[in-house]
Motif scaffolding. Structure first.
Motif, PDB file in Angstrom:
ATOM      1  N   ALA A 188       0.816  -1.215   0.000  1.00  0.00           N
ATOM      2  CA  ALA A 188       0.000   0.000   0.000  1.00  0.00           C
ATOM      3  C   ALA A 188       0.848   1.262   0.000  1.00  0.00           C
ATOM      4  O   ALA A 188       0.436   2.289  -0.550  1.00  0.00           O
ATOM      5  CB  ALA A 188      -0.940   0.004   1.200  1.00  0.00           C
ATOM      6  N   GLU A 189       2.012   1.216   0.580  1.00  0.00           N
ATOM      7  CA  GLU A 189       2.839   2.408   0.675  1.00  0.00           C
ATOM      8  C   GLU A 189       3.523   2.734  -0.644  1.00  0.00           C
ATOM      9  O   GLU A 189       3.527   3.892  -1.099  1.00  0.00           O
ATOM     10  CB  GLU A 189       3.900   2.228   1.777  1.00  0.00           C
ATOM     11  N   SER A 190       4.084   1.716  -1.284  1.00  0.00           N
ATOM     12  CA  SER A 190       4.898   1.956  -2.482  1.00  0.00           C
ATOM     13  C   SER A 190       4.198   1.613  -3.782  1.00  0.00           C
ATOM     14  O   SER A 190       4.591   2.087  -4.848  1.00  0.00           O
ATOM     15  CB  SER A 190       6.188   1.139  -2.394  1.00  0.00           C
ATOM     16  N   GLY A 191       3.180   0.759  -3.714  1.00  0.00           N
ATOM     17  CA  GLY A 191       2.524   0.296  -4.928  1.00  0.00           C
ATOM     18  C   GLY A 191       3.237  -0.860  -5.595  1.00  0.00           C
ATOM     19  O   GLY A 191       2.788  -1.373  -6.631  1.00  0.00           O
ATOM     20  N   LYS A 192       4.347  -1.297  -5.024  1.00  0.00           N
ATOM     21  CA  LYS A 192       5.095  -2.416  -5.586  1.00  0.00           C
ATOM     22  C   LYS A 192       4.272  -3.694  -5.515  1.00  0.00           C
ATOM     23  O   LYS A 192       3.643  -3.992  -4.500  1.00  0.00           O
ATOM     24  CB  LYS A 192       6.410  -2.610  -4.832  1.00  0.00           C
ATOM     25  N   VAL A 193       4.246  -4.450  -6.624  1.00  0.00           N
ATOM     26  CA  VAL A 193       3.491  -5.698  -6.653  1.00  0.00           C
ATOM     27  C   VAL A 193       4.154  -6.730  -5.747  1.00  0.00           C
ATOM     28  O   VAL A 193       5.330  -7.062  -5.931  1.00  0.00           O
ATOM     29  CB  VAL A 193       3.367  -6.233  -8.095  1.00  0.00           C
ATOM     30  N   LYS A 194       3.407  -7.181  -4.779  1.00  0.00           N
ATOM     31  CA  LYS A 194       3.895  -8.194  -3.840  1.00  0.00           C
ATOM     32  C   LYS A 194       3.602  -9.593  -4.343  1.00  0.00           C
ATOM     33  O   LYS A 194       4.448 -10.495  -4.265  1.00  0.00           O
ATOM     34  CB  LYS A 194       3.244  -7.967  -2.467  1.00  0.00           C
ATOM     35  N   VAL A 195       2.398  -9.794  -4.863  1.00  0.00           N
ATOM     36  CA  VAL A 195       1.977 -11.103  -5.384  1.00  0.00           C
ATOM     37  C   VAL A 195       1.181 -10.871  -6.664  1.00  0.00           C
ATOM     38  O   VAL A 195       0.316 -10.001  -6.717  1.00  0.00           O
ATOM     39  CB  VAL A 195       1.091 -11.869  -4.374  1.00  0.00           C
ATOM     40  N   GLY A 196       1.481 -11.683  -7.690  1.00  0.00           N
ATOM     41  CA  GLY A 196       0.688 -11.622  -8.900  1.00  0.00           C
ATOM     42  C   GLY A 196       1.468 -11.154 -10.106  1.00  0.00           C
ATOM     43  O   GLY A 196       2.672 -10.893 -10.024  1.00  0.00           O
ATOM     44  N   PRO A 197       0.776 -11.059 -11.227  1.00  0.00           N
ATOM     45  CA  PRO A 197      -0.682 -11.263 -11.311  1.00  0.00           C
ATOM     46  C   PRO A 197      -1.096 -12.714 -11.093  1.00  0.00           C
ATOM     47  O   PRO A 197      -0.470 -13.628 -11.629  1.00  0.00           O
ATOM     48  CB  PRO A 197      -1.024 -10.794 -12.716  1.00  0.00           C
ATOM     49  N   ILE A 198      -2.133 -12.906 -10.270  1.00  0.00           N
ATOM     50  CA  ILE A 198      -2.728 -14.222 -10.073  1.00  0.00           C
ATOM     51  C   ILE A 198      -3.738 -14.446 -11.196  1.00  0.00           C
ATOM     52  O   ILE A 198      -4.705 -13.706 -11.316  1.00  0.00           O
ATOM     53  CB  ILE A 198      -3.440 -14.322  -8.705  1.00  0.00           C
ATOM     54  N   LYS A 199      -3.491 -15.429 -12.022  1.00  0.00           N
ATOM     55  CA  LYS A 199      -4.412 -15.743 -13.122  1.00  0.00           C
ATOM     56  C   LYS A 199      -5.493 -16.669 -12.577  1.00  0.00           C
ATOM     57  O   LYS A 199      -5.276 -17.846 -12.358  1.00  0.00           O
ATOM     58  CB  LYS A 199      -3.651 -16.378 -14.276  1.00  0.00           C
ATOM     59  N   THR A 200      -6.670 -16.112 -12.372  1.00  0.00           N
ATOM     60  CA  THR A 200      -7.716 -16.815 -11.626  1.00  0.00           C
ATOM     61  C   THR A 200      -8.504 -17.818 -12.464  1.00  0.00           C
ATOM     62  O   THR A 200      -9.123 -18.720 -11.907  1.00  0.00           O
ATOM     63  CB  THR A 200      -8.713 -15.810 -11.040  1.00  0.00           C
ATOM     64  N   ASN A 201      -8.536 -17.635 -13.786  1.00  0.00           N
ATOM     65  CA  ASN A 201      -9.396 -18.462 -14.655  1.00  0.00           C
ATOM     66  C   ASN A 201     -10.861 -18.363 -14.241  1.00  0.00           C
ATOM     67  O   ASN A 201     -11.624 -19.321 -14.397  1.00  0.00           O
ATOM     68  CB  ASN A 201      -8.942 -19.924 -14.646  1.00  0.00           C
ATOM     69  N   GLN A 202     -11.234 -17.202 -13.725  1.00  0.00           N
ATOM     70  CA  GLN A 202     -12.612 -16.974 -13.288  1.00  0.00           C
ATOM     71  C   GLN A 202     -13.379 -16.064 -14.242  1.00  0.00           C
ATOM     72  O   GLN A 202     -14.461 -15.606 -13.898  1.00  0.00           O
ATOM     73  CB  GLN A 202     -12.622 -16.347 -11.890  1.00  0.00           C
ATOM     74  N   GLY A 203     -12.842 -15.821 -15.416  1.00  0.00           N
ATOM     75  CA  GLY A 203     -13.461 -14.823 -16.266  1.00  0.00           C
ATOM     76  C   GLY A 203     -13.238 -13.458 -15.655  1.00  0.00           C
ATOM     77  O   GLY A 203     -12.098 -13.087 -15.355  1.00  0.00           O
ATOM     78  N   TRP A 204     -14.274 -12.684 -15.469  1.00  0.00           N
ATOM     79  CA  TRP A 204     -14.173 -11.393 -14.801  1.00  0.00           C
ATOM     80  C   TRP A 204     -14.082 -11.596 -13.287  1.00  0.00           C
ATOM     81  O   TRP A 204     -14.898 -12.307 -12.697  1.00  0.00           O
ATOM     82  CB  TRP A 204     -15.399 -10.534 -15.089  1.00  0.00           C
ATOM     83  N   VAL A 205     -13.096 -10.976 -12.656  1.00  0.00           N
ATOM     84  CA  VAL A 205     -13.032 -10.974 -11.192  1.00  0.00           C
ATOM     85  C   VAL A 205     -13.891  -9.813 -10.706  1.00  0.00           C
ATOM     86  O   VAL A 205     -13.512  -8.643 -10.809  1.00  0.00           O
ATOM     87  CB  VAL A 205     -11.586 -10.830 -10.683  1.00  0.00           C
ATOM     88  N   ARG A 206     -15.065 -10.143 -10.202  1.00  0.00           N
ATOM     89  CA  ARG A 206     -16.033  -9.116  -9.798  1.00  0.00           C
ATOM     90  C   ARG A 206     -15.885  -8.711  -8.334  1.00  0.00           C
ATOM     91  O   ARG A 206     -16.365  -7.650  -7.932  1.00  0.00           O
ATOM     92  CB  ARG A 206     -17.461  -9.637 -10.020  1.00  0.00           C
ATOM     93  N   SER A 207     -15.245  -9.544  -7.528  1.00  0.00           N
ATOM     94  CA  SER A 207     -15.174  -9.257  -6.099  1.00  0.00           C
ATOM     95  C   SER A 207     -13.926  -9.897  -5.500  1.00  0.00           C
ATOM     96  O   SER A 207     -13.548 -11.008  -5.874  1.00  0.00           O
ATOM     97  CB  SER A 207     -16.430  -9.762  -5.377  1.00  0.00           C
ATOM     98  N   VAL A 208     -13.269  -9.178  -4.603  1.00  0.00           N
ATOM     99  CA  VAL A 208     -12.147  -9.707  -3.830  1.00  0.00           C
ATOM    100  C   VAL A 208     -12.328  -9.272  -2.384  1.00  0.00           C
ATOM    101  O   VAL A 208     -12.890  -8.205  -2.101  1.00  0.00           O
ATOM    102  CB  VAL A 208     -10.775  -9.220  -4.348  1.00  0.00           C
ATOM    103  N   ALA A 209     -11.850 -10.105  -1.445  1.00  0.00           N
ATOM    104  CA  ALA A 209     -11.987  -9.772  -0.033  1.00  0.00           C
ATOM    105  C   ALA A 209     -10.892 -10.455   0.768  1.00  0.00           C
ATOM    106  O   ALA A 209     -10.695 -11.673   0.665  1.00  0.00           O
ATOM    107  CB  ALA A 209     -13.357 -10.195   0.496  1.00  0.00           C
ATOM    108  N   TYR A 210     -10.174  -9.666   1.554  1.00  0.00           N
ATOM    109  CA  TYR A 210      -9.188 -10.213   2.492  1.00  0.00           C
ATOM    110  C   TYR A 210      -9.909 -10.893   3.657  1.00  0.00           C
ATOM    111  O   TYR A 210     -10.951 -10.417   4.134  1.00  0.00           O
ATOM    112  CB  TYR A 210      -8.318  -9.092   3.057  1.00  0.00           C
ATOM    113  N   SER A 211      -9.334 -11.977   4.140  1.00  0.00           N
ATOM    114  CA  SER A 211      -9.847 -12.637   5.340  1.00  0.00           C
ATOM    115  C   SER A 211      -9.533 -11.787   6.564  1.00  0.00           C
ATOM    116  O   SER A 211      -8.646 -10.921   6.524  1.00  0.00           O
ATOM    117  CB  SER A 211      -9.217 -14.020   5.491  1.00  0.00           C
ATOM    118  N   PRO A 212     -10.227 -12.005   7.688  1.00  0.00           N
ATOM    119  CA  PRO A 212      -9.980 -11.197   8.887  1.00  0.00           C
ATOM    120  C   PRO A 212      -8.549 -11.249   9.392  1.00  0.00           C
ATOM    121  O   PRO A 212      -8.055 -10.267   9.961  1.00  0.00           O
ATOM    122  CB  PRO A 212     -10.956 -11.796   9.913  1.00  0.00           C
ATOM    123  N   LEU A 213      -7.853 -12.362   9.180  1.00  0.00           N
ATOM    124  CA  LEU A 213      -6.462 -12.470   9.607  1.00  0.00           C
ATOM    125  C   LEU A 213      -5.485 -11.974   8.544  1.00  0.00           C
ATOM    126  O   LEU A 213      -4.287 -11.833   8.802  1.00  0.00           O
ATOM    127  CB  LEU A 213      -6.123 -13.923   9.964  1.00  0.00           C
TER     128      LEU A 213
END
Length: 319
Positions: free
Chosen positions: A91-116
Motif C-alpha cells: 500500500a505504501e509503495s505500490g510495488k506488486v507483492k503477489v501476482g498477477p494471479i491468473k484466476t481463470n474466473q473470467g471477470w473478477v467481480r469481487s475480492v476480499a481479504y480474510s480477517p487475519l
C-alpha cells in the motif's frame, strides 16, 4: 467520487475527479485515512480523505478494476479486474507483492481479504480462496453458482464465506469450500453484507428488494423491504456498530435505515452471544413504511433521528 456528510445528507465540496475513466470500486483503508479507487482503464488511484489525490497511479491490469480490498493491517491492497487477474500491492509503495494471479474466473467481480489477512477470496464465474502471501490456490474453484459472483464477504472469525449470485446468498466453509446454506430470494442478488456486531446478513439486488436474515437460524428477519422506483440495488453495508444499514443503486441515491426498524424482533443494542437465542416472531412484522435518505435527513433539522450517530461519519460514493 463524492464525499457526503451523513448527518445532513449534503455533499462535502465538489466531486473528486481523476483520469482513467469511470470509478468502479472504492475501498477505505483500515485507519480511515486513504481511499483506493479502481478505474475503467485498469488503474488504481489513491486519495486522502480530504480529496487530495496521491500522485502515483498504479497500472498493471489490462481491463476494468472492479474490486478492491485492503489487508486488515493496512499494509497491502488487492485488486481484481475483468482481465481475470488479481494483483496484491504494497500500500505504501505500490510495488506488486503477489501476482498477477491468473484466476481463470473470467471477470473478477469481487475480492476480499480474510480477517487475519492470510487469505483472499475472489468471485467471478467461480469462487476461489488464495494464499495472500504466495498467490497459491487454497480452495476451489467452487462451481455451480449460476452466474457471476458479484459480492463476497468473510465471517468475523474467518470460518465462513458469504457470496451473492443469481437468486441466492450462499454460505461456504472457508477451509473445505463446502456449501453450508443458501438464502433464497425472488430475484437476482448483487450484494451481501454481514453485521459486524450481530448474526445478521443483508442481501440486495434486482427490483429494489432488500432482506435481512439470521445467520444462525437461517430465518428472515422482518419482511423484504422494497422501495418504489428502484430497479436495482447494487451495494449494501452495515455501520460499524451494526445499528444502521446503507445501500445504493441505479437511481443514484444512498439510503440509510435503522436496522431495528427493519427487524423489530432483533435486539441491536449489544452484540448477540452465541448462547443467546434470538426471539423470532411467528408472525413477521409489517415492513417499515418510511426510510431516511439524504433529503429526509436535511428536512429533519435539529430533530436528528440518529442522535448524532453520523455526526463524525462520512460516506464515500463512486460516480
Amino acid at each position: 467520487m463524492r464525499k457526503w456528510d451523513c448527518e445532513t445528507g449534503r455533499l462535502i465540496g465538489e466531486p473528486w475527479k481523476g483520469e482513467g475513466g469511470g470509478t468502479l470500486a472504492l475501498a477505505l483503508s483500515p485507519d480511515g485515512k486513504t481511499i483506493a479507487c479502481g478505474r475503467v482503464d485498469g488503474s488504481v488511484q489513491r486519495w486522502d480523505t480530504d480529496g487530495k489525490k496521491i500522485e502515483s497511479i498504479w497500472t498493471g491490469h489490462s481491463n476494468w478494476v472492479r474490486s478492491l480490498s485492503w489487508s486488515p493491517n493496512g499494509e497491502n491492497i488487492a485488486s481484481g479486474s475483468t482481465d481475470g487477474t488479481i494483483l496484491i500491492r504494497k500500500a505504501e509503495s505500490g510495488k506488486v507483492k503477489v501476482g498477477p494471479i491468473k484466476t481463470n474466473q473470467g471477470w473478477v467481480r469481487s475480492v476480499a481479504y480474510s480477517p487475519l489477512g492470510d487469505r483472499i477470496a475472489s468471485g467471478g464465474n467461480t469462487i476461489c480462496i488464495w494464499d495472500s502471501n504466495t498467490g497459491k490456490l487454497l480452495v476451489g474453484p467452487i462451481k455451480g453458482l449460476g452466474a457471476l459472483v458479484e459480492s463476497i464477504v468473510w465471517s468475523l472469525d474467518g470460518s465462513k464465506l458469504y457470496s451473492a449470485s443469481d437468486r441466492f446468498a450462499r454460505v461456504f466453509d472457508s477451509v473445505s469450500g463446502t456449501l453450508l446454506h443458501r438464502f433464497e430470494h425472488d430475484d437476482w442478488l448483487f450484494s451481501v453484507a454481514l453485521s459486524p456486531k450481530h448474526n445478521v446478513v443483508a442481501c440486495v439486488g434486482y427490483d429494489g428488494v432488500a432482506q435481512l436474515w439470521d445467520t444462525e437460524s437461517h430465518k428472515p428477519l422482518g419482511q423484504p423491504f422494497r422501495q418504489e422506483d428502484r430497479e436495482l440495488l447494487r451495494c449494501v453495508s452495515f455501520s460499524p456498530d451494526g445499528q444502521y444499514l446503507a445501500y445504493g443503486g441505479n437511481d443514484n441515491k444512498i439510503t440509510l435505515w435503522t436496522v431495528q426498524d427493519i427487524a423489530p424482533q432483533l435486539t441491536v443494542c449489544a452484540p448477540i452471544d452465541k448462547n443467546q437465542d434470538i426471539t423470532q416472531q411467528e408472525t413477521q412484522p409489517e415492513p417499515p413504511s418510511s426510510f431516511l435518505n439524504g433529503d429526509d435527513i436535511m428536512n429533519e433539522g435539529s430533530n436528528d433521528p440518529y442522535d448524532n450517530f453520523f455526526a463524525v461519519r462520512l460516506v464515500y460514493s463512486a460516480m
